[in-house]
Design a protein around this motif. Structure first.
Motif, PDB file in Angstrom:
ATOM      1  N   GLU A  63       0.847  -1.190   0.000  1.00  0.00           N
ATOM      2  CA  GLU A  63       0.000   0.000   0.000  1.00  0.00           C
ATOM      3  C   GLU A  63       0.888   1.247   0.000  1.00  0.00           C
ATOM      4  N   VAL A  64       0.494   2.237  -0.801  1.00  0.00           N
ATOM      5  CA  VAL A  64       1.193   3.525  -0.821  1.00  0.00           C
ATOM      6  C   VAL A  64       0.417   4.488   0.058  1.00  0.00           C
ATOM      7  N   GLN A  65       1.108   5.063   1.038  1.00  0.00           N
ATOM      8  CA  GLN A  65       0.478   6.010   1.949  1.00  0.00           C
ATOM      9  C   GLN A  65       1.150   7.374   1.829  1.00  0.00           C
ATOM     10  N   LEU A  66       0.347   8.419   1.906  1.00  0.00           N
ATOM     11  CA  LEU A  66       0.874   9.775   1.842  1.00  0.00           C
ATOM     12  C   LEU A  66       1.480  10.167   3.182  1.00  0.00           C
ATOM     13  N   VAL A  67       2.703  10.659   3.150  1.00  0.00           N
ATOM     14  CA  VAL A  67       3.398  11.119   4.352  1.00  0.00           C
ATOM     15  C   VAL A  67       3.352  12.637   4.458  1.00  0.00           C
ATOM     16  N   ALA A  68       3.527  13.330   3.325  1.00  0.00           N
ATOM     17  CA  ALA A  68       3.496  14.795   3.325  1.00  0.00           C
ATOM     18  C   ALA A  68       3.266  15.278   1.902  1.00  0.00           C
ATOM     19  N   SER A  69       2.646  16.442   1.781  1.00  0.00           N
ATOM     20  CA  SER A  69       2.444  17.064   0.477  1.00  0.00           C
ATOM     21  C   SER A  69       2.390  18.568   0.658  1.00  0.00           C
ATOM     22  N   GLU A  70       2.334  19.278  -0.473  1.00  0.00           N
ATOM     23  CA  GLU A  70       2.260  20.727  -0.409  1.00  0.00           C
ATOM     24  C   GLU A  70       0.987  21.155   0.334  1.00  0.00           C
ATOM     25  N   PRO A  71       0.977  22.205   1.112  1.00  0.00           N
ATOM     26  CA  PRO A  71       2.062  23.181   1.272  1.00  0.00           C
ATOM     27  C   PRO A  71       3.082  22.822   2.358  1.00  0.00           C
ATOM     28  N   LEU A  72       2.919  21.654   3.001  1.00  0.00           N
ATOM     29  CA  LEU A  72       3.851  21.284   4.065  1.00  0.00           C
ATOM     30  C   LEU A  72       5.250  21.055   3.515  1.00  0.00           C
ATOM     31  N   ILE A  73       5.341  20.593   2.256  1.00  0.00           N
ATOM     32  CA  ILE A  73       6.628  20.342   1.631  1.00  0.00           C
ATOM     33  C   ILE A  73       6.566  20.780   0.173  1.00  0.00           C
ATOM     34  N   VAL A  74       7.663  21.359  -0.323  1.00  0.00           N
ATOM     35  CA  VAL A  74       7.718  21.858  -1.705  1.00  0.00           C
ATOM     36  C   VAL A  74       9.039  21.448  -2.342  1.00  0.00           C
ATOM     37  N   ALA A  75       8.958  20.847  -3.520  1.00  0.00           N
ATOM     38  CA  ALA A  75      10.136  20.472  -4.310  1.00  0.00           C
ATOM     39  C   ALA A  75      11.194  19.733  -3.500  1.00  0.00           C
ATOM     40  N   PRO A  76      10.826  18.662  -2.799  1.00  0.00           N
ATOM     41  CA  PRO A  76      11.826  17.904  -2.033  1.00  0.00           C
ATOM     42  C   PRO A  76      12.737  17.114  -2.965  1.00  0.00           C
ATOM     43  N   VAL A  77      14.023  16.998  -2.604  1.00  0.00           N
ATOM     44  CA  VAL A  77      14.957  16.232  -3.432  1.00  0.00           C
ATOM     45  C   VAL A  77      15.723  15.169  -2.654  1.00  0.00           C
ATOM     46  N   ILE A  78      15.791  15.278  -1.336  1.00  0.00           N
ATOM     47  CA  ILE A  78      16.504  14.284  -0.528  1.00  0.00           C
ATOM     48  C   ILE A  78      16.087  14.481   0.924  1.00  0.00           C
ATOM     49  N   SER A  79      16.225  13.442   1.741  1.00  0.00           N
ATOM     50  CA  SER A  79      15.856  13.579   3.149  1.00  0.00           C
ATOM     51  C   SER A  79      16.659  12.615   4.000  1.00  0.00           C
ATOM     52  N   THR A  80      16.617  12.828   5.309  1.00  0.00           N
ATOM     53  CA  THR A  80      17.224  11.911   6.263  1.00  0.00           C
ATOM     54  C   THR A  80      16.409  11.956   7.550  1.00  0.00           C
ATOM     55  N   PHE A  81      16.464  10.889   8.339  1.00  0.00           N
ATOM     56  CA  PHE A  81      15.709  10.807   9.596  1.00  0.00           C
ATOM     57  C   PHE A  81      16.617  11.085  10.780  1.00  0.00           C
ATOM     58  N   ASP A  82      16.068  11.697  11.818  1.00  0.00           N
ATOM     59  CA  ASP A  82      16.795  11.805  13.079  1.00  0.00           C
ATOM     60  C   ASP A  82      16.252  10.786  14.068  1.00  0.00           C
ATOM     61  N   GLU A  83      16.824  10.759  15.271  1.00  0.00           N
ATOM     62  CA  GLU A  83      16.445   9.743  16.250  1.00  0.00           C
ATOM     63  C   GLU A  83      15.051   9.969  16.828  1.00  0.00           C
ATOM     64  N   LYS A  84      14.478  11.132  16.551  1.00  0.00           N
ATOM     65  CA  LYS A  84      13.137  11.433  17.032  1.00  0.00           C
ATOM     66  C   LYS A  84      12.056  11.023  16.033  1.00  0.00           C
TER      67      LYS A  84
END
Length: 762
Positions: A63-84
């Motif tokens: 299943e594909v689930q939405l995590v975030a979309s505009e306007p919360l995020i715009v033109a994302p190209v890379i990400s990383t997670f922190d311990e939180k």
């Protein structure tokens, strides 16, 4: 000169096609009339994120689930997670606002933190950590700070309660040269505690208040990942998956050595793609070989953002490699397997994809394993993603027909999970005992983060527990992390490594050998040589032993020479071990070649051939003074070379493996200037012979784009570039005048397609 459709992160060459909002997925059958395909996808509407999911086809049971979309995020190209459990996301808002890149230099990029405060799997809080950035391209969390790549600098910025603090310039040349499609990115914290990059031959490490910078192997284009054993994977825009057979820290001691065997290997040679929609909006979509008869992309042209899935939540996908192809709106799945130290892979399916969409604006550019076990998709969600430098008139027309320039304010992040499940992003406990326990976790992202937190804290209180973990036989991955955590804490010792060499499996022995420089010194070198004597006959371990020769020789030259001679006699036919021996021969390649020939005159020996290749490269590098003078004489030409050509052909003009052939002493560069002008203006496709060798796909990218349609470069710029190339290195040919360039433009006025070598030689 660069390659066709060369892209950095999206490698993206497309102009695009669309689907009507709410329309049910429809897959064309082979042979469907291209006119009908164009009619069906004549428009490219902007879909909301939930509707976009309905346009995706993917493996059953997921299943594909939405995590975030505009306007919360715009033109994302890379990400990383922190311990939180928060996502740190790079927004490259300024990339290609229109077909000529108007305003691309505006400081509107950001580093943002996304958080799921109600634990329902959907991000609901946005914090801007850093703004006013020009085309940011990478982020990495280190100690109490953040590494941020904004061309050309690499900055370390302290984190004061999610607000930027003191800034330290780590590297003012991190992304110098090249254009936005050909600049370093990644900032992956490797298992060996170094930070690695794609489109780069540099690695970094924080040691106290200092930043270390070292040479490493050149790798990839956009995106970089590691597997459970710390091996790196990457790609370029036309190749599915490339990677290393050995730990990334091995080698790179000999600056004259290029393309060392065992690094930058073609892991998955099958580059075919299977989109579920017509995809005429690629930069060379008018070429017969680019699209099939239903207007679908035949092979990768924008491969990027690879990842190795490192969890068990998605059953049956453990250790698989996933690759994004945004120009065809799909994600490829590959199955990897080990044979000794060689890694090979095959596509998981024939004729279909792991995930594909009929929404043309679905642009997956990066993938990663989440700490809860989901597979994350970073979707830039745009129309235009081909950079202006290589944008063809054909693609400009596609963009105009379907109004693909706007909007610029979209972006999505999705995750793939087992159908019907809603796993929660974990918040890690950060006590020392908890972090050591996390090293046993089934999730590679969790294990990596636990190791990084222990190392970042310089938490020596963890040493007893880490040594205890090394003794536990049941979890080999935990033991590997314990080993490298000890290395990061500067708490590794020779007795610990010796215990592994004496009784453990070959994989852990190899990891211990890789970590050997951390404990090697003048007082224990004789003991180490005795230890290696018990391991050297194992051909699986021998390459790593050979890669320790520079460190051994630095401490004791005579011991290093004796070990090298022994390895030559035992392994000269082995291409991987020979590459390690050449790595140790910096500055004495010619003498070593004579020694090898005197010992064994066999002309087919891998070691002999590799030394000969290096000597030829050294001969080319000797022209440094000449190149400095040319740079001063033809500044415009050098600028174009540094921005466009060297990214694929190399700064030394000797070509780059899997990317492009040599320019130095190339018959195409030094021969008829009209042919060279034609290639640079309109591009070259298909096999080409250079130095008597035929270069063709998949050994290199089969196409090189022309730059004649770009508004960036005038005829004066191009004339200077060609004069520079025809005089560079060992080339010695006549000048090219702007009038010569104008003449070729006039002669081929209206031409869009690139030349073939046959056209230019007939």
């Amino acid at each position: 000169m660069s390659r066709l459709q060369s892209i950095s992160f999206t490698a993206l060459l497309f102009g695009l096609v669309a689907c009507e909002q709410g329309k049910k997925n429809t897959a064309h059958q082979p042979g469907q009339d291209s006119i009908a395909a164009r009619k069906e996808f004549a428009t490219s509407p902007v879909l909301d994120a939930q509707t976009a999911i309905k346009h995706m086809q993917y493996d059953e049971g997921l299943e594909v689930q939405l995590v975030a979309s505009e306007p919360l995020i715009v033109a994302p190209v890379i990400s990383t997670f922190d311990e939180k459990g928060r996502m740190w996301v790079v927004e490259m808002t300024g990339f290609m606002p229109d077909t000529v890149g108007t305003g691309e230099e505006q400081p509107n990029g950001k580093i943002v933190i996304l958080e799921d405060t109600d634990k329902n799997g959907v991000m609901d809080k946005r914090t801007v950590f850093l703004d006013s950035l020009v085309l940011p391209r990478a982020v990495c969390l280190v100690e109490n700070g953040v590494l941020v790549a904004t061309p050309p600098q690499l900055w370390y910025i302290e984190n004061n309660n999610d607000k930027p603090g003191k800034r330290t310039l780590v590297d003012d040349q991190y992304a110098a040269g090249g254009n936005v499609e050909h600049q370093p990115n990644g900032l992956l914290r490797g298992m060996d505690n170094w930070i690695y990059n794609a489109k780069s031959d540099k690695r970094y490490r924080k040691q106290g208040n200092k930043w270390l910078k070292e040479n490493t192997h050149f790798r990839g284009q956009w995106g970089i990942a590691q597997d459970n054993y710390g091996r790196l994977y990457y790609n370029n825009n036309s190749e599915n998956l490339l990677g290393d057979y050995f730990s990334p820290g091995l080698g790179a001691n000999n600056s004259h050595q290029q393309n060392a065997a065992g690094f930058d290997q073609r892991i998955v040679p099958d580059n075919r793609t299977y989109p579920i929609r017509a995809t005429p909006g690629v930069n060379r979509g008018y070429q017969k070989t680019t699209l099939n008869d239903s207007l679908r992309l035949v092979s990768f042209t924008a491969a990027c953002g690879p990842t190795i899935y490192r969890d068990q939540l998605l059953k049956g996908y453990e250790g698989n490699a996933f690759v994004a192809e945004p120009s065809a709106n799909l994600i490829k799945r590959n199955i990897l397997s080990d044979s000794s130290y060689v890694v090979r892979g095959v596509q998981a399916y024939q004729g279909k994809e792991f995930l594909a969409s009929t929404d043309e604006r679905f642009r997956p550019v990066a993938l990663q394993t989440g700490p809860e076990g989901a597979l994350y998709i970073i979707d830039m969600y745009r129309g235009i993603l081909q950079h202006k430098t290589y944008l063809t008139p054909y693609l400009k027309n596609e963009i105009k027909m379907r109004n693909l320039t706007l909007p610029l304010n979209c972006g999505r992040i999705y995750r793939i999970v087992p159908k019907g499940t809603h796993p929660v992003l974990p918040v890690m406990e950060t006590s020392t005992a908890s972090l050591v326990e996390y090293l046993k976790n089934a999730n590679g992202t969790i294990r990596d983060k636990a190791q990084q937190l222990l190392v970042d804290r310089a938490d020596k209180s963890a040493v007893p527990a880490l040594l205890g973990l090394l003794e536990q036989q049941e979890n080999q991955l935990a033991r590997i992390h314990a080993l490298w955590t000890l290395e990061g804490l500067h708490s590794l010792s020779l007795p610990v490594l010796e215990k592994i060499w004496q009784k453990d499996n070959a994989e852990l022995k190899q990891q211990a050998l890789t970590a050997l420089p951390a404990v090697m010194n003048g007082s224990n070198i004789n003991v180490i040589i005795l230890d290696l004597d018990t391991l050297i006959n194992n051909s699986y371990l021998a390459p790593v032993i050979a890669y320790q020769l520079p460190a051994i020789t630095k401490i004791n030259k005579s011991i290093g020479q004796a070990l090298e001679e022994r390895m030559i006699k035992a392994y000269a036919p082995n291409r991987y071990i020979s590459a390690a021996i050449v790595n140790n021969a910096s500055g004495r390649e010619e003498a070593l070649l004579k020694q090898v020939i005197g010992w064994n005159p066999d002309t087919t020996l891998a070691l002999r051939r590799q030394l000969q290749t290096v000597l030829k490269h050294m001969d080319t590098q000797a022209d440094a003074k000449k190149m400095d003078k040319l740079r001063e004489t033809y500044p415009l030409g050098y600028k174009v070379f540094n921005t466009v050509c060297q990214t694929c052909h190399g700064k030394s003009g000797e070509g780059i493996a899997a990317m492009a052939p040599p320019l130095n002493e190339s018959n195409w560069v030094t021969g008829d200037k009209k042919k060279l002008i034609s290639i640079v203006l309109f591009g070259l496709t298909g096999p080409v012979e250079v130095h008597g060798k035929v270069y063709k796909a998949p050994e290199i990218n089969g196409d090189m784009p022309g730059i004649g349609a770009s508004d960036e470069f005038s005829d004066v710029d191009i004339a200077q570039l060609l004069t520079f190339l025809r005089s560079a290195w060992k080339n010695n040919a006549g000048k090219v005048a702007p009038a010569d360039v104008q003449q070729i433009r006039k002669q081929y006025n209206g031409r869009q397609k690139p030349f073939t070598a046959a056209e230019l030689t007939n």
